[in-house]
Design a protein around this motif. Structure first.
Motif, short mmCIF file in Angstrom:
data_model
loop_
_atom_site.label_atom_id
_atom_site.label_comp_id
_atom_site.label_asym_id
_atom_site.label_seq_id
_atom_site.Cartn_x
_atom_site.Cartn_y
_atom_site.Cartn_z
N ASN A 116 0.81 -1.22 0.00
CA ASN A 116 0.00 0.00 0.00
C ASN A 116 0.84 1.27 0.00
O ASN A 116 0.34 2.35 -0.28
N ASN A 117 2.13 1.14 0.32
CA ASN A 117 3.02 2.31 0.25
C ASN A 117 3.62 2.36 -1.15
O ASN A 117 4.72 1.85 -1.38
N LYS A 149 -4.98 7.56 4.17
CA LYS A 149 -4.19 6.65 5.01
C LYS A 149 -2.78 6.42 4.45
O LYS A 149 -1.82 6.28 5.19
N TYR A 150 -2.67 6.35 3.12
CA TYR A 150 -1.37 6.10 2.47
C TYR A 150 -1.09 7.19 1.44
O TYR A 150 -1.23 6.97 0.23
N THR A 152 0.48 9.37 -1.26
CA THR A 152 1.53 9.12 -2.25
C THR A 152 1.33 10.07 -3.42
O THR A 152 0.33 10.78 -3.49
#
Length: 194
Positions: A116-117, A149-150, A152
């Motif tokens: 997820n990153n 939440k992630y 990017t």
């Protein structure tokens, strides 16, 4: 400026995009957007890329995914989880996919590598406001929740009938704008023909 109700605008855009998907212009624009993405510095800096398997009314991601593999990028596709959450699973030529009730192809292998990153997420949408890089999604809120939440680098591929010079819908607190929009510009199709 009068704002359009999000639900009404979604229905309008789905109708417009469903008509557009049958045209030669869409095929041409999909190729142009893919070429622009491949040349994008944002993509070159990313190793792990999140991208969805497109539905017919969206920019076709199949040739983009093939190009990402050729560039030795690691490709991750979303899969929906309960409570309107999602995660990204590794996708390669051997991944078997299942169609969800929404008609989206996902990797449901319980052993699939989850990441997820990501370095870059290519986010689908129905409409984009160029004044604020705002995005109108399909209404589930999956991407906005995930990106909260992630966080990017984000990018959307936008064909000519998805753009609005001014955002015509109400931007909510949870709506996350796109950092990068790759657009169809006047004269793009001329370059493609030469």
């Amino acid at each position: 400026m009068n704002l359009i109700n999000k639900k009404d605008l979604r229905n309008l855009q789905i109708k417009k995009l469903t008509e557009f998907e049958k045209t030669q212009q869409k095929k041409l624009e999909d190729v142009i957007l893919k070429e622009k993405l491949i040349k994008s510095p944002v993509l070159h800096q990313a190793e792990n890329v999140g991208i969805s398997i497109s539905m017919a009314l969206e920019v076709n991601t199949a040739p983009i995914i093939a190009a990402l593999w050729k560039m030795n990028k690691k490709v991750y596709i979303p899969r929906c989880l309960p409570k309107r959450k999602m995660e990204f699973t590794r996708y390669n030529k051997n991944t078997s996919l299942e169609k969800t009730k929404f008609g989206v192809l996902e990797n449901h292998d319980p052993k699939a590598e989850v990441k997820n990153n990501l370095d870059l997420m290519i986010v689908p949408g129905l409409a984009y406001g160029l004044d604020k890089n705002s995005r109108l999604g399909f209404g589930g809120g999956y991407y906005d929740r995930f990106l909260k939440k992630y966080p990017t680098q984000t990018l959307s591929l936008v064909n000519s009938i998805q753009t609005f010079d001014q955002t015509k819908w109400k931007i909510e607190d949870h709506d996350i704008p796109m950092e990068n929009l790759i657009l169809i510009n006047e004269g793009d199709d001329e370059q493609c023909k030469s």
